[in-house]
Design a protein around this motif. Structure first.
Motif, mmCIF file in Angstrom:
data_model
loop_
_atom_site.group_PDB
_atom_site.id
_atom_site.type_symbol
_atom_site.label_atom_id
_atom_site.label_comp_id
_atom_site.label_asym_id
_atom_site.label_seq_id
_atom_site.Cartn_x
_atom_site.Cartn_y
_atom_site.Cartn_z
ATOM 1 N N SER A 96 -14.834 -15.776 -24.190
ATOM 2 C CA SER A 96 -13.427 -15.234 -24.327
ATOM 3 C C SER A 96 -13.114 -14.642 -23.338
ATOM 4 O O SER A 96 -11.848 -14.221 -23.080
ATOM 5 N N LEU A 97 -14.077 -13.822 -22.616
ATOM 6 C CA LEU A 97 -13.693 -12.978 -21.492
ATOM 7 C C LEU A 97 -13.202 -13.910 -20.327
ATOM 8 O O LEU A 97 -12.293 -13.572 -19.137
ATOM 9 N N HIS A 98 -13.338 -15.143 -20.413
ATOM 10 C CA HIS A 98 -12.923 -16.093 -19.215
ATOM 11 C C HIS A 98 -11.459 -16.819 -19.639
ATOM 12 O O HIS A 98 -10.875 -17.569 -18.844
ATOM 13 N N LEU A 99 -11.434 -16.669 -20.961
ATOM 14 C CA LEU A 99 -10.000 -17.504 -21.360
ATOM 15 C C LEU A 99 -8.695 -17.185 -20.818
ATOM 16 O O LEU A 99 -7.893 -17.736 -20.427
ATOM 17 N N PRO A 100 -8.566 -15.907 -20.588
ATOM 18 C CA PRO A 100 -7.378 -15.264 -20.005
ATOM 19 C C PRO A 100 -6.947 -16.004 -18.560
ATOM 20 O O PRO A 100 -5.762 -15.797 -18.164
ATOM 21 N N THR A 101 -8.014 -16.175 -17.908
ATOM 22 C CA THR A 101 -7.597 -16.870 -16.390
ATOM 23 C C THR A 101 -6.922 -17.846 -16.643
ATOM 24 O O THR A 101 -6.085 -18.557 -15.924
ATOM 25 N N PHE A 102 -7.092 -18.831 -17.879
ATOM 26 C CA PHE A 102 -6.244 -20.141 -18.059
ATOM 27 C C PHE A 102 -4.901 -19.807 -18.797
ATOM 28 O O PHE A 102 -4.281 -20.677 -19.413
ATOM 29 N N ASP A 103 -4.719 -18.523 -19.153
ATOM 30 C CA ASP A 103 -3.351 -18.097 -20.047
ATOM 31 C C ASP A 103 -3.538 -18.981 -21.434
ATOM 32 O O ASP A 103 -2.735 -19.479 -22.066
ATOM 33 N N ALA A 104 -4.925 -19.037 -21.796
ATOM 34 C CA ALA A 104 -5.088 -19.649 -22.953
ATOM 35 C C ALA A 104 -5.019 -18.845 -24.310
ATOM 36 O O ALA A 104 -5.262 -17.390 -24.220
ATOM 37 N N HIS A 105 -4.745 -19.204 -25.398
ATOM 38 C CA HIS A 105 -4.445 -18.763 -26.576
ATOM 39 C C HIS A 105 -5.138 -19.110 -27.813
ATOM 40 O O HIS A 105 -4.909 -20.294 -28.163
ATOM 41 N N LEU A 106 -6.076 -18.327 -28.262
ATOM 42 C CA LEU A 106 -6.950 -18.953 -29.316
ATOM 43 C C LEU A 106 -6.214 -18.690 -30.732
ATOM 44 O O LEU A 106 -5.278 -17.981 -31.023
ATOM 45 N N THR A 107 -6.585 -19.769 -31.544
ATOM 46 C CA THR A 107 -5.781 -19.935 -32.769
ATOM 47 C C THR A 107 -6.812 -18.914 -33.898
ATOM 48 O O THR A 107 -7.867 -18.984 -33.626
ATOM 49 N N GLU A 108 -6.394 -18.045 -34.654
ATOM 50 C CA GLU A 108 -6.873 -17.484 -35.546
ATOM 51 C C GLU A 108 -6.985 -17.842 -37.064
ATOM 52 O O GLU A 108 -5.849 -18.589 -37.473
ATOM 53 N N LEU A 109 -7.960 -17.636 -37.768
ATOM 54 C CA LEU A 109 -8.258 -18.240 -38.850
ATOM 55 C C LEU A 109 -7.502 -17.235 -39.774
ATOM 56 O O LEU A 109 -7.403 -16.029 -39.770
ATOM 57 N N THR A 110 -6.972 -18.078 -40.947
ATOM 58 C CA THR A 110 -6.315 -17.235 -41.956
ATOM 59 C C THR A 110 -7.530 -16.496 -42.890
ATOM 60 O O THR A 110 -8.449 -17.275 -42.850
ATOM 61 N N ASP A 111 -7.213 -15.689 -43.740
ATOM 62 C CA ASP A 111 -8.052 -15.319 -44.712
ATOM 63 C C ASP A 111 -8.682 -16.464 -45.622
ATOM 64 O O ASP A 111 -9.947 -16.570 -45.624
ATOM 65 N N GLU A 112 -7.889 -17.299 -46.073
ATOM 66 C CA GLU A 112 -7.956 -18.452 -47.015
ATOM 67 C C GLU A 112 -9.174 -19.304 -46.031
ATOM 68 O O GLU A 112 -10.052 -19.846 -46.684
ATOM 69 N N GLN A 113 -8.585 -19.787 -44.815
ATOM 70 C CA GLN A 113 -9.525 -20.454 -44.007
ATOM 71 C C GLN A 113 -10.978 -20.041 -43.848
ATOM 72 O O GLN A 113 -11.800 -20.638 -43.990
ATOM 73 N N ALA A 114 -11.040 -18.911 -43.445
ATOM 74 C CA ALA A 114 -12.131 -18.116 -43.083
ATOM 75 C C ALA A 114 -13.195 -18.079 -44.371
ATOM 76 O O ALA A 114 -14.397 -18.230 -44.166
ATOM 77 N N LYS A 115 -12.632 -17.906 -45.430
ATOM 78 C CA LYS A 115 -13.270 -17.803 -46.750
ATOM 79 C C LYS A 115 -13.772 -19.332 -47.334
ATOM 80 O O LYS A 115 -14.928 -19.676 -47.626
#
Length: 572
Positions: free
Chosen positions: A511-530
Motif C-alpha cells: 500500500s505504501l508503494h501504490l501512490p507512486t502510480f496514482d493508484a486507487h484501491l477499491t473498498e469493500l462494502t460492509d455486505e461484501q466484507a461479511k
C-alpha cells in the motif's frame, strides 16, 4: 563476381566460390578456434565502447580537444596521426582524473583513512569518493517512496531505539537508504557486504563519511570477505542484538565464532533462499536459539524483487558484460521459481529460444504452460549459447556440463550463492583463464574451446550491472518492518524458530508503494466484507497464502500458527 541467373524464369543466386570457402572456414573456426582468433576476439571485446565500469573505473565525460591536458590539446586540434591516438590520450587522462583510479592496487586493509569527523571505524576503498556516493543515495531516495514514508512516519517514535543491528547485504545506494532509515528510527548499525563484487565503492564511502561503520569494497578476496564480517561483529563494548542477513554468512559466522554473542541476539531477518535454508536446518536440528524472520518467502519479496527485478536486470547484466544480441540465441534457464520466471520472460521477449530445467513438478508445469520447453540440462548442453542458473542449489552446472558446452557458451548465475556453477573444477592446470574485462573471463580448454564465465559464478545482476531501485524499495521496506516487529515483539510471541512475515505487513508494504502510480484501491462494502468473512481493512488473504509454489502449504500453516498479526505501533 557471380551474377544472378534468370534463365529458368526465376531468380536464383549461385554462391561465389569465395563465399563457400568463407562459410567452410567459419564452421571450422566455431569447432576449434585458433589462438590468433582467440586473441583478436579478446582484444576487440576488451576495447568495446560499452564496458561495465565499476565506480572507481568510470571515466569522466571528456571531449577530445577541449578537456584534454594542455600537452594533448595541440595534437587533438589536427596533428594526431589517427583517431586511435586521440582515444589513447583520452583514456589515459580519464583514468588519471578520477579520484580512485584502478591503478591504485593498495588493499583498503592497509590504508589509514579517516572521515571528516575523525573516525576511522570503517574500511572502504576510498573515503574521498563520499560526495559522489551521496549523490547516488539521493537519487535512490527518489525511487524508494515507501522507505522514505516509513522514515517520516516512524522516526518520531524511534521504534528501533536501542537496537544494535549488524548487517551483511549488498552495499548499494538502495541499501544505504535502508541503513539511514534504520538509523533515523533509532538503530545503531554496522555493515559488511554479502558479495565480493556487488559493493559500490562510492556508496560505501558516503556511508562511512556519515558515521556508519562499513567494511566493504568491490573486488574483495575471500579472506577480505570474512575479515570484513569479523570487523563488524568483533567490537569491544558493542553487542549486536539484531541481525539483517542476505545469504546467511553473517549468521553462520556469529553462530560458529561467537556462540555467546549469538545467544544474546533478539532476532534475525534473512532475505535469501540460501540463508533461509540454513536457518531451517538450524531450526530442525534444534540449534536455532533465537527467532528468525523469513523475508525471502514473503509475497512482497517473491512476487516483486525476485520476479520483476530479475526480469529487468538479467538483460542488463548480460548486455554490459558481453555486448551480445539475444534474438535467436538458445538459452537454458536452470530453475523456474520467481527468479527463473523473470529471466525467461525477459529473454523470450527479446527473441531468444528458451529452455527450462526444473525438479519441482508444479514449477515445471508452469514453465510448460508459459510456452517453454522443459528439458534436462544434459539434453541441450551441447547446443545452447547461454546457461543461466537460478535454483539456490549447489553443483547445478558441473565440470561434465562445462566440458560438453559449445565454443563461446556464456555461463552465469542469477542465484544468491556462487555454489550453483562448479567454478572450482575449472581452476586446474590444463585450463587457461583470460580476463577479458571486468567480471568477464574466458576459460580455455587445451583444444582451443572456450567458455565465457561471468562474475566467476557469482550473482550476475548485482556484480555486473545495476538493479531497479523501485523494486528494492519494496524489499527494503519489508526488511525494516521485519526488524521492527522482531525487536518490539512482546515476550513469547516468537519462539526459537523461523517465521514468515505476517500478512498484514505484506499488504502494508504494498500500500505504501501504490501512490507512486496514482493508484486507487477499491473498498469493500460492509455486505461484501461479511460475505467474504474479511475485515474491510485487511488482511485480504489468509496468513498462509504466499503464491510460492515451492513451499508446502501445510508447513506454512504450521509455522504461522503462532504468528501474531498485531503490532506495537500506531503508525503501522
Amino acid at each position: 563476381m557471380e551474377k544472378w541467373d534468370s534463365s529458368a524464369g526465376t531468380s536464383a543466386f549461385h554462391m561465389p566460390e569465395w563465399m563457400i570457402q568463407f562459410a567452410d572456414q567459419k564452421q571450422e573456426f566455431n569447432k576449434r578456434p585458433t589462438k590468433i582468433g582467440r586473441r583478436s576476439l579478446s582484444r576487440s571485446i576488451s576495447q568495446s565502447s560499452t564496458d561495465s565500469y565499476s565506480s572507481e573505473e568510470r571515466p569522466k565525460q571528456l571531449s577530445v580537444g577541449s578537456s584534454l591536458p594542455h600537452s594533448a590539446q595541440a595534437n587533438a586540434k589536427g596533428t594526431l596521426s589517427a583517431p586511435k591516438e586521440a582515444m589513447k590520450i583520452w583514456l589515459a587522462h580519464s583514468a588519471a582524473s578520477y579520484t580512485d583510479s584502478s591503478d591504485d592496487e593498495t588493499s583498503p586493509r592497509d590504508k589509514q583513512q579517516k572521515n571528516s569527523k575523525g573516525s576511522s571505524d570503517f574500511c572502504v576503498k576510498n573515503i574521498k569518493q563520499a560526495e559522489f556516493g551521496r549523490r547516488e543515495i539521493e537519487i535512490a531516495e527518489q525511487e524508494m517512496p515507501a522507505l522514505m514514508a516509513l522514515r517520516k512516519r516512524a522516526q518520531g517514535e524511534k521504534p528501533l531505539a536501542g537496537a544494535k543491528i549488524v548487517g551483511c547485504t549488498h552495499i548499494t545506494a538502495q541499501t544505504a537508504v535502508l541503513m539511514e532509515t534504520l538509523g533515523a528510527l533509532g538503530a545503531q548499525c554496522r555493515w559488511a557486504a554479502c558479495n565480493i563484487y556487488s559493493t559500490l565503492n562510492e556508496v560505501a564511502a558516503a556511508l562511512a563519511e556519515s558515521g556508519f561503520p562499513v567494511f566493504a569494497w568491490k573486488g574483495e578476496s575471500e579472506d577480505d570477505f570474512w575479515w570484513c564480517i569479523d570487523r563488524c561483529v568483533n567490537v569491544e563494548g558493542w553487542q549486536p542484538n539484531m541481525i539483517l542477513d542476505d545469504g546467511g554468512d553473517l549468521t553462520h559466522w556469529i553462530y560458529k565464532k561467537y556462540p555467546n554473542m549469538f545467544k544474546k541476539i533478539k532476532g534475525i531477518v534473512e532475505e535469501s533462499v540460501t540463508g533461509v535454508h540454513r536457518l531451517y536446518q538450524l531450526s530442525k536440528a534444534g540449534k536455532l536459539c533465537v527467532p528468525a524472520m523469513n523475508v525471502n518467502d514473503s509475497v512482497t519479496k517473491q512476487k516483486f524483487d525476485n520476479l520483476y527485478c530479475c526480469r529487468e536486470s538479467i538483460l542488463d547484466g548480460l548486455k554490459r558484460t558481453t555486448d551480445m544480441m539475444f534474438g535467436g540465441k538458445q538459452v537454458v534457464v536452470c530453475g523456474y521459481g520467481e527468479v527463473g520466471k523473470g529471466c525467461c520472460a525477459a529473454l523470450k521477449a527479446m527473441g531468444s529460444i528458451v529452455y527450462v530445467t526444473e525438479i519441482d513438478p508444479i514449477c515445471a508445469l508452469q514453465a510448460c504452460m508459459d510456452g517453454f520447453r522443459l528439458v534436462k540440462l544434459n539434453e541441450v548442453i551441447r547446443q545452447v549459447d547461454i546457461v543461466i542458473t537460478c535454483t539456490g542449489n549447489k553443483n547445478v552446472v558441473t565440470r561434465e556440463h562445462l566440458d560438453r558446452m559449445k565454443n563461446s557458451c556464456i555461463v552465469c548465475n542469477m542465484g544468491h550463492s556462487n555454489t550453483e556453477i562448479d567454478v572450482a573444477s575449472l581452476r586446474t592446470p590444463e585450463l587457461t583463464w583470460e580476463r577479458v574485462r571486468s567480471q568477464v573471463d574466458h576459460v580455455i580448454w587445451p583444444d582451443g574451446k572456450r567458455i565465457v564465465l561471468l562474475a566467476e559464478g557469482r550473482l550476475l545482476n548485482l556484480s555486473c550491472s545495476t538493479v531497479p531501485t523501485f523494486v528494492l524499495s519494496i524489499t527494503a521496506t519489508t526488511q525494516a518492518l521485519a526488524l521492527i516487529e522482531l525487536y518490539n515483539a512482546p515476550e513469547g510471541r516468537y519462539k526459537q524458530d523461523v517465521y514468515l512475515l505476517p500478512k498484514k505487513m505484506d499488504e502494508y508494504v504494498a500500500s505504501l508503494h501504490l501512490p507512486t502510480f496514482d493508484a486507487h484501491l477499491t473498498e469493500l462494502t460492509d455486505e461484501q466484507a461479511k460475505y467474504l468473512g474479511l475485515n474491510k481493512n485487511g488482511p485480504f488473504k489468509p496468513n498462509y497464502y504466499r503464491k510460492v509454489a515451492r513451499l508446502d502449504v501445510k508447513t506454512l500453516r504450521e509455522r504461522e500458527s503462532t504468528t501474531s498479526l498485531g503490532t506495537s505501533f500506531q503508525w503501522y
